[in-house]
Scaffold this motif. Structure first.
Motif, short mmCIF file in Angstrom:
data_model
loop_
_atom_site.label_atom_id
_atom_site.label_comp_id
_atom_site.label_asym_id
_atom_site.label_seq_id
_atom_site.Cartn_x
_atom_site.Cartn_y
_atom_site.Cartn_z
N SER A 251 0.82 -1.23 0.00
CA SER A 251 0.00 0.00 0.00
C SER A 251 0.84 1.26 0.00
O SER A 251 0.36 2.32 -0.42
CB SER A 251 -0.89 0.05 1.24
N SER A 252 2.07 1.15 0.47
CA SER A 252 2.89 2.35 0.53
C SER A 252 3.51 2.67 -0.83
O SER A 252 4.16 3.68 -1.02
CB SER A 252 3.98 2.20 1.60
N ASN A 253 3.37 1.73 -1.77
CA ASN A 253 3.89 1.96 -3.12
C ASN A 253 2.80 1.56 -4.12
O ASN A 253 2.96 0.67 -4.95
CB ASN A 253 5.13 1.08 -3.31
N ASP B 216 -0.29 0.03 7.49
CA ASP B 216 0.18 0.92 8.57
C ASP B 216 1.26 1.88 8.06
O ASP B 216 1.28 3.05 8.39
CB ASP B 216 0.68 0.09 9.76
N MET B 217 2.15 1.32 7.21
CA MET B 217 3.24 2.15 6.63
C MET B 217 2.62 3.27 5.76
O MET B 217 3.06 4.42 5.79
CB MET B 217 4.13 1.30 5.73
N ALA B 218 1.61 2.87 4.99
CA ALA B 218 0.96 3.84 4.11
C ALA B 218 0.33 4.96 4.92
O ALA B 218 0.44 6.14 4.56
CB ALA B 218 -0.10 3.13 3.27
N GLU B 219 -0.29 4.59 6.03
CA GLU B 219 -0.91 5.61 6.89
C GLU B 219 0.15 6.54 7.47
O GLU B 219 -0.03 7.75 7.54
CB GLU B 219 -1.69 4.95 8.03
N LYS C 52 2.85 7.31 6.11
CA LYS C 52 3.32 8.20 5.03
C LYS C 52 2.30 9.30 4.72
O LYS C 52 2.52 10.15 3.87
CB LYS C 52 3.58 7.39 3.75
N GLY C 53 1.16 9.21 5.37
CA GLY C 53 0.15 10.26 5.19
C GLY C 53 -0.92 9.91 4.19
O GLY C 53 -1.69 10.77 3.77
N GLN C 54 -0.99 8.64 3.80
CA GLN C 54 -2.02 8.24 2.83
C GLN C 54 -3.33 7.94 3.54
O GLN C 54 -3.32 7.26 4.56
CB GLN C 54 -1.58 6.97 2.09
N ASP C 55 -4.39 8.43 2.97
CA ASP C 55 -5.70 8.11 3.51
C ASP C 55 -6.50 7.50 2.37
O ASP C 55 -6.91 8.20 1.45
CB ASP C 55 -6.36 9.43 4.02
N MET C 56 -6.65 6.17 2.43
CA MET C 56 -7.24 5.47 1.29
C MET C 56 -8.70 5.10 1.55
O MET C 56 -9.03 4.61 2.62
CB MET C 56 -6.40 4.19 1.03
N ASP C 57 -9.54 5.37 0.55
CA ASP C 57 -10.94 4.96 0.63
C ASP C 57 -11.04 3.57 -0.02
O ASP C 57 -11.22 3.44 -1.22
CB ASP C 57 -11.80 5.99 -0.13
N TYR C 58 -10.90 2.53 0.83
CA TYR C 58 -10.86 1.16 0.30
C TYR C 58 -12.18 0.75 -0.37
O TYR C 58 -12.18 0.06 -1.38
CB TYR C 58 -10.54 0.17 1.43
N THR C 59 -13.28 1.19 0.22
CA THR C 59 -14.58 0.79 -0.33
C THR C 59 -14.73 1.31 -1.75
O THR C 59 -15.15 0.60 -2.66
CB THR C 59 -15.72 1.36 0.56
N LYS C 60 -14.34 2.58 -1.92
CA LYS C 60 -14.48 3.17 -3.25
C LYS C 60 -13.53 2.52 -4.25
O LYS C 60 -13.90 2.25 -5.40
CB LYS C 60 -14.22 4.68 -3.16
N LEU C 61 -12.30 2.25 -3.78
CA LEU C 61 -11.32 1.62 -4.68
C LEU C 61 -11.83 0.24 -5.12
O LEU C 61 -11.72 -0.12 -6.30
CB LEU C 61 -9.96 1.50 -3.98
N ALA C 62 -12.40 -0.51 -4.16
CA ALA C 62 -12.94 -1.84 -4.49
C ALA C 62 -14.04 -1.72 -5.54
O ALA C 62 -14.11 -2.48 -6.49
CB ALA C 62 -13.47 -2.50 -3.23
N ASN D 236 3.40 -8.21 8.80
CA ASN D 236 4.38 -8.50 9.85
C ASN D 236 3.77 -8.43 11.26
O ASN D 236 4.39 -8.83 12.23
CB ASN D 236 5.62 -7.61 9.73
N LYS D 237 2.58 -7.91 11.39
CA LYS D 237 1.89 -7.91 12.70
C LYS D 237 0.70 -8.86 12.70
O LYS D 237 -0.08 -8.88 13.63
CB LYS D 237 1.42 -6.49 13.04
N ASN D 238 0.61 -9.63 11.62
CA ASN D 238 -0.49 -10.58 11.44
C ASN D 238 -1.87 -9.92 11.61
O ASN D 238 -2.79 -10.51 12.16
CB ASN D 238 -0.33 -11.76 12.41
N LYS D 239 -1.97 -8.70 11.16
CA LYS D 239 -3.27 -8.00 11.23
C LYS D 239 -4.02 -8.19 9.91
O LYS D 239 -3.43 -8.08 8.85
CB LYS D 239 -3.06 -6.50 11.47
N GLY D 240 -5.29 -8.40 10.01
CA GLY D 240 -6.14 -8.49 8.81
C GLY D 240 -6.19 -9.88 8.20
O GLY D 240 -6.90 -10.09 7.21
N THR D 241 -5.46 -10.86 8.78
CA THR D 241 -5.43 -12.21 8.19
C THR D 241 -6.82 -12.86 8.23
O THR D 241 -7.28 -13.43 7.24
CB THR D 241 -4.41 -13.09 8.93
N LYS D 242 -7.48 -12.71 9.41
CA LYS D 242 -8.81 -13.32 9.55
C LYS D 242 -9.79 -12.68 8.56
O LYS D 242 -10.55 -13.37 7.88
CB LYS D 242 -9.30 -13.11 10.98
N GLU D 243 -9.72 -11.36 8.46
CA GLU D 243 -10.63 -10.64 7.54
C GLU D 243 -10.36 -11.08 6.10
O GLU D 243 -11.29 -11.21 5.29
CB GLU D 243 -10.44 -9.12 7.66
#
Lengths: 694, 55
Positions: free
Chosen positions: A93-95, A121-124, A126-136, A149-156
């Motif tokens: 997401s950061s690139n 988290d890295m993207a955030e 860096k100051g990025q605010d992404m509208d995931y719903t709209k992008l999807a 690396n923090k195992n976040k979002g795996t279940k989702e």
């Protein structure tokens, strides 16, 4: 009963955190092997989730799916051949922009796609605010933010995979629009390739065609073994050559440009940058051009520049053309004996068709200027700029395209271009307002009356004013229709932002000629035929002149009592309040056949009205000399021509494109005519009240 | 004689115009760009310009 098996594959750029996600998903249940025939490592694993046995393959990390490396070939072959249930694309997401390039190619493979927006988290930070719903929504895929690396979002992520597998989340992978030139070539290839049914069964057709244009060696190899080999390869060569000539660059580059344009548009819609700065030239230009405050004034300035260029540079050439047709009329009058046939040739053919052809240079200049802004990449930006404004009036962003096509040439292709709109209501609204645009056929009417009744220096200004009015009327109509007739929500979409390019002269001339040819073709067919009929309408029945009547009076009585004159007299009471006499009424009626016919009708009328054919001036001069006209009447007439019902062909196409619904076609006719009359009435009567034209 | 020739030309033009109009209504010749409704639809189905004849 055994568990249901779900086959998924992870794809992504190198260093996108793909292996980490793979490990998070599969834990210790993995093994490493090789893909058959190559020394590319194949990692597989499995896990159980919500009663499903999910088999995961970690594809090699790649930046694209071309045929340049073993990794890329393995990845894409695996995706095509294995018929996977879901592809999980790990995106750094950061690139974002670079990573989404691979997404666009996966979309072309028409597979169910889930995007894991990793390192969110890295993207955030860096100051990025992404509208995931709209992008999807824009990409037609499912999106889950993750931090590997923090195992976040795996279940989702797993939940989303299961939902996509079960069809609870629909992924449809939006198609990238590669622009008209590539699209034309793709259609030609499509025709050839789809004749081999076995080929179409094995590979996504559109992907095959794009890869052919990209000169993908493996796809060309597949094709060479097909039943359409010879023809497909020959057509591909032709298409590639055409694209090279048009853009001055190889198709691979153009296709990559368009993909990045698509990505750029999607990011622009969904990503807010607060810290990260963009530094490349296109981005720097876009900062100004797409600026919230400056965007629309810049667009207005560009349109003004187009009209200024058109009027300034075409004026002398239009003058030469007019002189040429005057000269032709004079010559014909000398060599053809006086009588009915002379009138047929001089007044009917030369007077009618010449009036329209005289403006051919103006049309060419206009098309050239518009082609310049299209090919430079600006028009795509204009659509982006106008999108926000248009949505406020209930128009879809995609409505800009049909409206622009109508301005660039003809309402008919404009109406057809509304097919890009998925919602029926959005489409109908766009179809209703598209005819208000100033098409190439209306141009000669404007050029004629502006040239005759307004100072030469004001030509571009008046034309620009007309353009602005056409937009206001279109937007206003759309707002009314959306508010009261065709209610509903407007959907979102990705507006491609291709990088800026310097247009090639060849490309511009080609476009100009294609559109100009349309004008010529029409003048040589429909306009010739209708000019003859209009001439006959004014010539028959022939009235015997009264004793002692002057030639001028005889001509006037003849025209008034002719068939056309009687029709004109019949509609005169309706057009009188808007400043017209019966002649204007006739021109407006004949203009329904084709808008240029308004000019040819006046051409024939004034040519017939000339007492001495050899002394006849241009149509503009004839209008100027006619005491009936004044600038206010001319303006009211132009307003009517701008708004009133589209030509016959456009009405027929509207009927078809609206699903052969007579009620909407009748509504279009009623809506445009009433609106035209109302606006012209306000202009004319309002002008008179203010003391103009009295 | 002159009158007959001119009238013949006028009626021929009228006939041709009607023929052209009927073709337009039938969708055989709706776009002066590509000259065929079907072709036009194909070209326009996803996009932008239908001016191009096969180059």
């Amino acid at each position: 009963m055994g568990k249901k098996k779900v086959a998924i594959a992870l794809s992504g750029n190198p260093n996108s955190g793909k292996s980490t996600i793979f490990n998070n998903l599969t834990g210790a249940h993995q093994h490493v092997g090789n893909y058959p025939g190559v020394t590319v490592e194949k990692k597989e694993g499995k896990l159980n989730f919500q009663g499903y046995e999910i088999n995961v393959v970690d594809l090699p990390g790649t930046y694209s799916l071309s045929a340049y490396s073993d990794d890329e070939i393995v990845a894409r072959d695996f995706i095509i051949k294995e018929k996977l249930d879901v592809i999980v694309h790990i995106v750094d997401s950061s690139n974002l922009e670079r990573n989404l390039y691979l997404t666009t190619q996966l979309m072309e493979l028409e597979v169910p796609l889930v995007l894991a927006m990793n390192m969110s988290d890295m993207a955030e930070k860096k100051g990025q605010d992404m509208d995931y719903t709209k992008l999807a929504e824009l990409l037609g895929v499912a999106i889950v933010p993750t931090v590997g690396n923090k195992n976040k979002g795996t279940k989702e992520l797993l939940e989303t995979i299961v939902k996509v597998y079960k069809g609870k989340i629909k992924t449809k992978g939006v198609r990238i629009d590669y622009g008209p030139e590539l699209r034309d070539e793709m259609n030609k290839l499509d025709k050839v390739v789809k004749r081999d049914i076995s080929l179409v069964g094995r590979y996504p057709l559109r992907w095959l065609i794009v890869k052919m244009l990209e000169n993908d060696s493996l796809v060309l190899d597949i094709l060479s073994k097909s039943s359409v080999a010879q023809e497909a390869i020959a057509q591909n060569e032709k298409s590639r050559q055409h694209i090279k000539l048009h853009f001055g660059d190889i198709p691979e580059t153009i296709i990559a440009d368009r993909r990045y344009g698509f990505i750029s548009g999607a990011c622009m819609e969904t990503l807010k940058l607060s810290i990260e700065q963009r530094h490349d030239l296109s981005d720097r230009i876009d900062k100004v051009i797409l600026n919230r405050i400056l965007g629309i004034p810049i667009f207005a300035l560009v349109m003004y520049a187009i009209f200024k260029f058109t009027f300034t540079f075409s004026e002398p050439i239009v003058g030469w053309f007019e002189k040429f047709f005057e000269w032709m009329g004079g010559i014909a009058a000398i060599y053809i004996p006086e009588g009915l046939f002379q009138s047929f040739v001089v007044d009917g053919l030369i007077g009618g068709v010449g009036g329209v052809l005289g403006f051919f240079p103006l049309v060419l200049f206009m098309f050239f200027a518009i082609a310049f802004f299209e090919d430079s990449g600006y028009m795509a930006r204009a659509a982006f700029v106008m999108d926000k404004l248009m949505s406020k009036f209930g128009l879809h962003g995609k409505s800009f395209l049909p409206m622009m096509i109508s301005t660039n040439g003809c309402v008919v292709p404009g109406l057809m271009a509304t097919r890009t709109l998925e919602s029926k209501k959005d489409r109908l609204i766009t179809m209703m307002v598209t005819p208000f645009m100033i098409c190439g056929a209306k141009l000669p009417i404007f050029a004629l009356f502006i040239g005759a009744f307004f100072p030469a220096k004001q030509g571009a200004n008046i034309m620009f004013l007309m353009y602005v009015l056409s937009v206001i009327i279109a937007f206003g109509s759309a707002w009314i229709l959306k508010k009261f007739v065709l209610k509903g929500e407007t959907s979102h979409f990705v507006m491609e932002l291709p990088p800026y390019r310097i247009p090639t002269i060849k490309g511009l001339l080609l476009k100009m000629w294609e559109r100009g040819w349309m004008y010529l073709k029409k003048a040589g067919t429909i306009i010739v035929l209708i000019s003859i009929i209009i001439w006959a309408g004014f010539t028959f029945p022939q009235i015997s002149p009264g004793e002692g009547a002057s030639e001028e009076t005889t001509t006037f009585i003849q025209m008034e009592q002719s068939y056309a004159g009687r029709i004109g007299k019949f509609v005169e009471p309706v057009v009188k309040p808007i400043g017209m006499d019966w002649r204007g009424g006739v021109a407006l009626i004949t203009g329904v056949v084709a808008k240029e016919v308004v000019v040819s009708t006046f051409g024939t009328m004034y040519s017939l009205g000339e007492v001495d054919v050899e002394d006849a001036g241009s149509l503009q001069e004839a209008l100027q000399k006619d005491k009936f006209w004044n600038p206010l009447k001319a303006l009211a007439f132009l307003m009517f021509c701008l708004i009133y019902l589209p030509c016959f062909v456009a009405i027929a196409v509207f009927y078809r494109e609206s699903g052969s619904q007579l009620k909407w076609t009748l509504f279009l006719i009623f809506w445009t005519t009433v609106m035209a009359w109302g606006v012209s009435f306000i202009v004319y009567q309002g002008g008179r009240l203010l003391g103009f034209g009295v | 004689m002159e009158r007959i020739i001119v009238l013949a030309l006028v009626f021929t033009s009228f006939g041709l115009l009607m023929w052209k109009m009927i073709n337009l209504l039938k969708g055989k010749d709706s776009c002066s760009g590509c000259g065929s409704y079907k072709e036009c639809v194909k070209k326009m189905s996803i996009g932008k310009s239908c001016y191009g004849k096969d180059k």
